[in-house]
Design a protein around this motif. Sequence first.
Motif, PDB file in Angstrom:
ATOM      1  N   VAL A   4    -102.158  64.785  67.700  1.00  0.00           N
ATOM      2  CA  VAL A   4    -102.608  63.874  66.643  1.00  0.00           C
ATOM      3  C   VAL A   4    -101.641  63.913  65.463  1.00  0.00           C
ATOM      4  O   VAL A   4    -101.308  62.877  64.878  1.00  0.00           O
ATOM      5  N   ILE A   5    -101.157  65.111  65.128  1.00  0.00           N
ATOM      6  CA  ILE A   5    -100.199  65.246  64.020  1.00  0.00           C
ATOM      7  C   ILE A   5     -98.895  64.545  64.360  1.00  0.00           C
ATOM      8  O   ILE A   5     -98.327  63.810  63.549  1.00  0.00           O
ATOM      9  N   VAL A   6     -98.412  64.768  65.610  1.00  0.00           N
ATOM     10  CA  VAL A   6     -97.149  64.146  66.029  1.00  0.00           C
ATOM     11  C   VAL A   6     -97.282  62.627  66.052  1.00  0.00           C
ATOM     12  O   VAL A   6     -96.371  61.901  65.640  1.00  0.00           O
ATOM     13  N   LYS A   7     -98.413  62.146  66.536  1.00  0.00           N
ATOM     14  CA  LYS A   7     -98.629  60.703  66.633  1.00  0.00           C
ATOM     15  C   LYS A   7     -98.579  60.026  65.274  1.00  0.00           C
ATOM     16  O   LYS A   7     -98.108  58.889  65.143  1.00  0.00           O
ATOM     17  N   ASN A   8     -99.038  60.733  64.238  1.00  0.00           N
ATOM     18  CA  ASN A   8     -99.112  60.141  62.898  1.00  0.00           C
ATOM     19  C   ASN A   8     -98.063  60.719  61.953  1.00  0.00           C
ATOM     20  O   ASN A   8     -98.263  60.723  60.735  1.00  0.00           O
ATOM     21  N   TRP A   9     -96.935  61.188  62.480  1.00  0.00           N
ATOM     22  CA  TRP A   9     -95.948  61.859  61.626  1.00  0.00           C
ATOM     23  C   TRP A   9     -95.341  60.901  60.596  1.00  0.00           C
ATOM     24  O   TRP A   9     -95.021  61.305  59.473  1.00  0.00           O
ATOM     25  N   ARG A  10     -95.179  59.635  60.959  1.00  0.00           N
ATOM     26  CA  ARG A  10     -94.590  58.685  60.008  1.00  0.00           C
ATOM     27  C   ARG A  10     -95.482  58.514  58.788  1.00  0.00           C
ATOM     28  O   ARG A  10     -94.999  58.484  57.650  1.00  0.00           O
ATOM     29  N   ILE A  11     -96.784  58.397  59.047  1.00  0.00           N
ATOM     30  CA  ILE A  11     -97.730  58.254  57.934  1.00  0.00           C
ATOM     31  C   ILE A  11     -97.722  59.504  57.067  1.00  0.00           C
ATOM     32  O   ILE A  11     -97.744  59.420  55.834  1.00  0.00           O
ATOM     33  N   THR A  12     -97.657  60.675  57.716  1.00  0.00           N
ATOM     34  CA  THR A  12     -97.656  61.932  56.965  1.00  0.00           C
ATOM     35  C   THR A  12     -96.420  62.057  56.090  1.00  0.00           C
ATOM     36  O   THR A  12     -96.512  62.453  54.919  1.00  0.00           O
ATOM     37  N   VAL A  13     -95.243  61.729  56.634  1.00  0.00           N
ATOM     38  CA  VAL A  13     -94.003  61.790  55.856  1.00  0.00           C
ATOM     39  C   VAL A  13     -94.070  60.824  54.674  1.00  0.00           C
ATOM     40  O   VAL A  13     -93.671  61.161  53.546  1.00  0.00           O
ATOM     41  N   PHE A  14     -94.608  59.636  54.923  1.00  0.00           N
ATOM     42  CA  PHE A  14     -94.757  58.667  53.833  1.00  0.00           C
ATOM     43  C   PHE A  14     -95.679  59.201  52.744  1.00  0.00           C
ATOM     44  O   PHE A  14     -95.376  59.086  51.538  1.00  0.00           O
ATOM     45  N   LEU A  15     -96.805  59.817  53.158  1.00  0.00           N
ATOM     46  CA  LEU A  15     -97.742  60.354  52.167  1.00  0.00           C
ATOM     47  C   LEU A  15     -97.129  61.506  51.384  1.00  0.00           C
ATOM     48  O   LEU A  15     -97.358  61.644  50.181  1.00  0.00           O
ATOM     49  N   ILE A  16     -96.340  62.347  52.060  1.00  0.00           N
ATOM     50  CA  ILE A  16     -95.673  63.454  51.368  1.00  0.00           C
ATOM     51  C   ILE A  16     -94.733  62.917  50.300  1.00  0.00           C
ATOM     52  O   ILE A  16     -94.723  63.388  49.150  1.00  0.00           O
ATOM     53  N   CYS A  17     -93.929  61.939  50.659  1.00  0.00           N
ATOM     54  CA  CYS A  17     -93.005  61.350  49.686  1.00  0.00           C
ATOM     55  C   CYS A  17     -93.758  60.651  48.559  1.00  0.00           C
ATOM     56  O   CYS A  17     -93.338  60.696  47.393  1.00  0.00           O
ATOM     57  N   LEU A  18     -94.890  60.020  48.896  1.00  0.00           N
ATOM     58  CA  LEU A  18     -95.684  59.343  47.875  1.00  0.00           C
ATOM     59  C   LEU A  18     -96.269  60.337  46.888  1.00  0.00           C
ATOM     60  O   LEU A  18     -96.208  60.134  45.668  1.00  0.00           O
ATOM     61  N   VAL A  19     -96.836  61.436  47.415  1.00  0.00           N
ATOM     62  CA  VAL A  19     -97.400  62.472  46.545  1.00  0.00           C
ATOM     63  C   VAL A  19     -96.308  63.094  45.683  1.00  0.00           C
ATOM     64  O   VAL A  19     -96.504  63.354  44.493  1.00  0.00           O
ATOM     65  N   ALA A  20     -95.137  63.335  46.275  1.00  0.00           N
ATOM     66  CA  ALA A  20     -94.022  63.908  45.514  1.00  0.00           C
ATOM     67  C   ALA A  20     -93.585  62.966  44.401  1.00  0.00           C
ATOM     68  O   ALA A  20     -93.289  63.398  43.281  1.00  0.00           O
ATOM     69  N   ALA A  21     -93.568  61.669  44.683  1.00  0.00           N
ATOM     70  CA  ALA A  21     -93.186  60.691  43.663  1.00  0.00           C
ATOM     71  C   ALA A  21     -94.217  60.628  42.546  1.00  0.00           C
ATOM     72  O   ALA A  21     -93.870  60.494  41.367  1.00  0.00           O
ATOM     73  N   MET A  22     -95.510  60.745  42.900  1.00  0.00           N
ATOM     74  CA  MET A  22     -96.561  60.711  41.885  1.00  0.00           C
ATOM     75  C   MET A  22     -96.547  61.982  41.041  1.00  0.00           C
ATOM     76  O   MET A  22     -96.832  61.944  39.847  1.00  0.00           O
ATOM     77  N   ALA A  23     -96.224  63.109  41.675  1.00  0.00           N
ATOM     78  CA  ALA A  23     -96.191  64.378  40.941  1.00  0.00           C
ATOM     79  C   ALA A  23     -94.973  64.479  40.042  1.00  0.00           C
ATOM     80  O   ALA A  23     -94.998  65.179  39.029  1.00  0.00           O
ATOM     81  N   ALA A  24     -93.899  63.782  40.407  1.00  0.00           N
ATOM     82  CA  ALA A  24     -92.679  63.835  39.603  1.00  0.00           C
ATOM     83  C   ALA A  24     -92.920  63.106  38.281  1.00  0.00           C
ATOM     84  O   ALA A  24     -93.204  61.912  38.281  1.00  0.00           O
ATOM     85  N   PRO A  25     -92.853  63.790  37.164  1.00  0.00           N
ATOM     86  CA  PRO A  25     -93.120  63.156  35.872  1.00  0.00           C
ATOM     87  C   PRO A  25     -92.063  62.114  35.540  1.00  0.00           C
ATOM     88  O   PRO A  25     -90.869  62.360  35.600  1.00  0.00           O
ATOM     89  N   GLY A  26     -92.533  60.925  35.204  1.00  0.00           N
ATOM     90  CA  GLY A  26     -91.606  59.878  34.807  1.00  0.00           C
ATOM     91  C   GLY A  26     -90.740  59.366  35.936  1.00  0.00           C
ATOM     92  O   GLY A  26     -89.753  58.685  35.708  1.00  0.00           O
ATOM     93  N   GLY A  27     -91.108  59.688  37.170  1.00  0.00           N
ATOM     94  CA  GLY A  27     -90.301  59.231  38.298  1.00  0.00           C
ATOM     95  C   GLY A  27     -88.977  59.950  38.430  1.00  0.00           C
ATOM     96  O   GLY A  27     -88.021  59.414  38.997  1.00  0.00           O
ATOM     97  N   ASP A  28     -88.897  61.179  37.927  1.00  0.00           N
ATOM     98  CA  ASP A  28     -87.665  61.951  38.004  1.00  0.00           C
ATOM     99  C   ASP A  28     -87.326  62.233  39.469  1.00  0.00           C
ATOM    100  O   ASP A  28     -88.104  62.867  40.192  1.00  0.00           O
ATOM    101  N   ALA A  29     -86.165  61.771  39.925  1.00  0.00           N
ATOM    102  CA  ALA A  29     -85.798  61.868  41.336  1.00  0.00           C
ATOM    103  C   ALA A  29     -85.608  63.320  41.769  1.00  0.00           C
ATOM    104  O   ALA A  29     -85.994  63.699  42.874  1.00  0.00           O
ATOM    105  N   LEU A  30     -85.014  64.147  40.910  1.00  0.00           N
ATOM    106  CA  LEU A  30     -84.766  65.539  41.270  1.00  0.00           C
ATOM    107  C   LEU A  30     -86.071  66.271  41.524  1.00  0.00           C
ATOM    108  O   LEU A  30     -86.200  67.029  42.489  1.00  0.00           O
ATOM    109  N   THR A  31     -87.068  66.062  40.653  1.00  0.00           N
ATOM    110  CA  THR A  31     -88.363  66.705  40.829  1.00  0.00           C
ATOM    111  C   THR A  31     -89.018  66.232  42.118  1.00  0.00           C
ATOM    112  O   THR A  31     -89.631  67.021  42.853  1.00  0.00           O
TER     113      THR A  31
END
Length: 255
Positions: free
Chosen positions: A178-205
Amino acid sequence: MALKEHLIELRNRLFVALVALFLATVGGFFLYQPVLQILIAPVNAMGGEVNFGSVISPFDNMIKISVFLGLVMSSPVWLYELWAFIVPGLKKNEKRTALAFIGASVPLFVFGLGLAYWVLPHALTFFLGLTPTQATNIVEVDTYLNFVIRLLLAFGVALIVPVLMVGLNLVGILPGKVIVKNWRITVFLICLVAAMAAPGGDALTMFALAGPLLVVFAAATGFCVLHDKRKAKRLAALEAENAATAGNASDIDTL
């Protein structure tokens, strides 16, 4: 369990977690001063100043930091209560899995906090670097601490998720396929959460959070897939052994 029993279970788990949080928060009051100095040190190193904008601001921030410290110090308790609510009625082997979950989650949570603190000066360099050369950046402590605590907690909680994946896989709730089947969605969510957590959209963070998360997620996925394969082999061997035993018993009855 029925819905009512689930709600009662949730209430009891929340009560235990909140009591642990309260007791740890009381202990956090005694650590307020040194922790505050650690949190504002990156601003001072950048040549900025932290300003308390009101009479009650020191007290408000004392409570804020104490609750944050309470959340960190009580993490073994609320993490266990979270696990026990997700997987109720633990058997003996599942209790060992729960202890392993806590043993891995707490260090990763603390590591996430440390990683966020390492990223913090780089984020401040970006933001404070936008200050005009003829101006002084006097940072409001309320705004700054909200920014720092959000950043720390985002990194800490994010690193717990892969461990939760492994734990759920070990008790048979989350298959590796199930994890492998949905890996694209998971990677997208990880990047989305990282972007939301990054203050001001700081790319390095964002990359500093997304990178370790993707690595830990990949490791957790690989572990889940291997565990499922080993489990399937054990079940196949057990079924073959049972079939052979049944066949021998049938031959004896025939004789």
